[in-house]
Design an enzyme around this catalytic site. Sequence first.
Site, PDB file in Angstrom:
ATOM      1  N   CYS A 196      -2.098  -2.584   7.741  1.00 51.17           N
ATOM      2  CA  CYS A 196      -2.069  -3.503   6.586  1.00 51.17           C
ATOM      3  C   CYS A 196      -0.833  -4.396   6.544  1.00 51.17           C
ATOM      4  O   CYS A 196      -0.908  -5.537   6.091  1.00 51.17           O
ATOM      5  CB  CYS A 196      -2.219  -2.709   5.298  1.00 51.17           C
ATOM      6  SG  CYS A 196      -3.861  -1.962   5.169  1.00 51.17           S
ATOM      7  N   LYS A 254      -6.714  -4.851  -3.139  1.00 53.54           N
ATOM      8  CA  LYS A 254      -7.373  -5.541  -2.020  1.00 53.54           C
ATOM      9  C   LYS A 254      -8.413  -4.636  -1.364  1.00 53.54           C
ATOM     10  O   LYS A 254      -8.171  -3.448  -1.172  1.00 53.54           O
ATOM     11  CB  LYS A 254      -6.317  -5.995  -1.000  1.00 53.54           C
ATOM     12  CG  LYS A 254      -5.487  -4.876  -0.397  1.00 53.54           C
ATOM     13  CD  LYS A 254      -4.371  -5.450   0.456  1.00 53.54           C
ATOM     14  CE  LYS A 254      -3.537  -4.382   1.133  1.00 53.54           C
ATOM     15  NZ  LYS A 254      -4.192  -3.595   2.141  1.00 53.54           N
ATOM     16  N   ASP A 264       0.790  -1.251   0.000  1.00 47.00           N
ATOM     17  CA  ASP A 264       0.000   0.000   0.000  1.00 47.00           C
ATOM     18  C   ASP A 264       0.819   1.297   0.000  1.00 47.00           C
ATOM     19  O   ASP A 264       0.459   2.261   0.700  1.00 47.00           O
ATOM     20  CB  ASP A 264      -0.963   0.012   1.204  1.00 47.00           C
ATOM     21  CG  ASP A 264      -1.928  -1.158   1.178  1.00 47.00           C
ATOM     22  OD1 ASP A 264      -1.854  -1.988   0.263  1.00 47.00           O
ATOM     23  OD2 ASP A 264      -2.760  -1.256   2.105  1.00 47.00           O
TER      24      ASP A 264
HETATM   25  N1  TIU Z   1      -2.681   0.314   4.300  1.00 48.14           N
HETATM   26  C1  TIU Z   1      -3.107   0.508   5.553  1.00 48.14           C
HETATM   27  O1  TIU Z   1      -2.403   0.301   6.518  1.00 48.14           O
HETATM   28  N2  TIU Z   1      -4.392   1.045   5.712  1.00 48.14           N
HETATM   29  C2  TIU Z   1      -4.792   1.806   6.761  1.00 48.14           C
HETATM   30  O2  TIU Z   1      -5.949   2.158   6.850  1.00 48.14           O
HETATM   31  N3  TIU Z   1      -3.853   2.173   7.667  1.00 48.14           N
HETATM   32  C3  TIU Z   1      -4.026   2.996   8.741  1.00 48.14           C
HETATM   33  O3  TIU Z   1      -3.094   3.124   9.531  1.00 48.14           O
HETATM   34  N4  TIU Z   1      -5.146   3.646   8.909  1.00 48.14           N
END
Ligand code: TIU
Length: 227
Positions: free
Chosen positions: A165, A132, A26
């Site tokens: 994530c 995802k 991500d």
């Molecule tokens: N990619 C991921 O970690 N999504 C999140 O929403 N992370 C947060 O820390 N909010």
Amino acid sequence: MNTINVEAKPYEYQFKMDETALIIIDMQRDFCAAGGFGEKLGNDITPTKEIIKPLQQVLTTARNNEMLVIHTREGHRPDLSDCPPSKLERSRRQGAGIGDEGPMGRILIRGEYGHDIVDELQPLEGEPVIDKPGKGAFYKTDLGLILQNKGIKNLIVAGVTTHVCVQTTIREANDRGYNCLLLEDCSAAFDPKDHEGSIRMIHQQGAIFGWTTESTNLLKAVEKEEN
Ligand code: TIU
């Protein structure tokens, strides 16, 4: 293929290049740029931006050694039909409504500028990109199938955010039998305490979820193998 030994916590991590994938979680503008999902949730995005440089170096080394590189992106269909109503409701309450218009397009929506990966870490043609709907990279995706078909046993994991994530994906991978190595300086949480806590949770109890190390230890080990 030779075994590569990486100094790591709680003990040495061993892998073979052709049985290993680098999975970058991500690294989207929505988490690393102003006005994205991460910032709208109320966070300082400095830590997520800071890992781009060290991660670039790891990515280059992985590509030079023909290691499988996989990218993931968290996001949803434009009609939000794959977004659980509970997730949507909580994002709205927090002022980071999934699907709302932002400076980089609709937040966390596939195809929008903010949803895509930052310029410095853009995937090369042929590198799998896993879209995802959840925090974990295995949930409702074909990641497991790709790894199985390619004979992958080890995952070197980086990206954001460490406690959300990244950690969810490592836990999912651990239960599926993969040996995971988290790159500490190539992953970040908005709050350093969450990052540090995640590192400890992963390598505690004899690598209960996996190993952790600095990227320099990985690069040193790979360089030794190259010579
Ligand atoms: N990619 C991921 O970690 N999504 C999140 O929403 N992370 C947060 O820390 N909010």
